[in-house]
Write an enzyme that holds these catalytic residues in place. Structure first.
Site, short mmCIF file in Angstrom:
data_model
loop_
_atom_site.label_atom_id
_atom_site.label_comp_id
_atom_site.label_asym_id
_atom_site.label_seq_id
_atom_site.Cartn_x
_atom_site.Cartn_y
_atom_site.Cartn_z
N CYS A 75 0.86 -1.18 0.05
CA CYS A 75 0.09 -0.11 0.04
C CYS A 75 1.04 1.32 -0.04
O CYS A 75 1.37 1.44 -0.98
CB CYS A 75 -0.96 0.05 1.26
SG CYS A 75 -2.52 0.99 0.99
N HIS A 162 -3.61 -5.59 0.47
CA HIS A 162 -2.95 -5.99 1.91
C HIS A 162 -3.17 -7.54 1.90
O HIS A 162 -4.27 -7.88 2.27
CB HIS A 162 -3.73 -5.45 2.90
CG HIS A 162 -3.46 -4.20 3.19
ND1 HIS A 162 -2.50 -3.58 4.06
CD2 HIS A 162 -3.99 -2.80 2.70
CE1 HIS A 162 -2.52 -2.13 4.03
NE2 HIS A 162 -3.33 -1.65 3.20
N GLU A 164 -2.29 -9.48 4.11
CA GLU A 164 -2.10 -10.08 5.56
C GLU A 164 -3.47 -9.98 6.10
O GLU A 164 -3.58 -10.51 7.24
CB GLU A 164 -1.23 -9.10 6.24
CG GLU A 164 -1.49 -7.64 6.43
CD GLU A 164 -1.20 -6.83 5.37
OE1 GLU A 164 -1.72 -5.71 5.28
OE2 GLU A 164 -0.55 -7.33 4.54
#
Length: 184
Positions: A75, A162, A164
């Site tokens: 990001c 993202h 994660e």
């Protein structure tokens, strides 16, 4: 064991990056973005995490210039890399966090075992608008042309989404592929 440092840029998901890497068996440490270069040179790879603004990325640009390991920008980290290497960033048309379907433009080890298209969680408040010289687009979506990029000859990757977070499909597999790159 592979050692990866996650650079903390004050983003809400930086701790999740750390936990995901730890859970897949990586020796990982979350470090401040003001950590001296000499304390990071023993890493096998570095993840530049997200955050609220480019003005708060500390020494991240020095890390890119002075540490010769694979890098992954997430990001804001992706945007910082683009700006640092001569690209342009700007406001996205789609705004805040949402589910996005990402498509692979060019196969790469970072996408090993991943489908051609999958759902990810991303913010497009800001995004890479112009690719830096010596980089190529490796992933795209209907709302952002440069969802993922990599340097043409170095192991320097940037992604807008993202991996994660729970909402991203195949996130753990994506990080495992980055770990493989760090082992080379």
């Amino acid at each position: 064991m592979v050692k990866i440092y996650v650079i903390y840029n004050f983003g809400q998901y930086n701790h999740l990056i750390h936990r995901t890497l730890r859970d897949i068996g990586v020796e990982v440490k979350l470090v401040e973005n003001t950590t001296p270069v000499k304390e990071l040179i023993n890493a096998d790879g570095i993840v530049i995490g997200g955050g609220p603004s480019l003005e708060r990325t500390g020494m991240c640009e020095r890390y890119l210039d002075e540490i010769d390991v694979p890098f992954l920008g997430i990001c804001l980290g992706h945007q910082l890399m683009a700006k640092h290497f001569g690209g342009e960033i700007g406001r996205g048309e789609s705004g805040g966090y949402a589910e996005v379907k990402v498509r692979i433009v060019e196969r790469d080890i970072i996408f090993e075992s991943l489908p051609e298209e999958w759902k990810v969680w991303a913010s497009h408040a800001d995004e890479v608008k112009k690719l830096p010289p010596d980089f190529k687009v490796i992933a795209t979506s209907d709302i952002c042309e440069i969802e993922g990029m990599r340097h043409k000859t170095e192991a320097i990757y940037g992604i807008q989404w993202h991996p994660e977070v729970f909402h991203t499909e195949k996130g753990e597999e994506f990080y495992k592929n980055f770990v493989k790159i760090c082992k080379r």
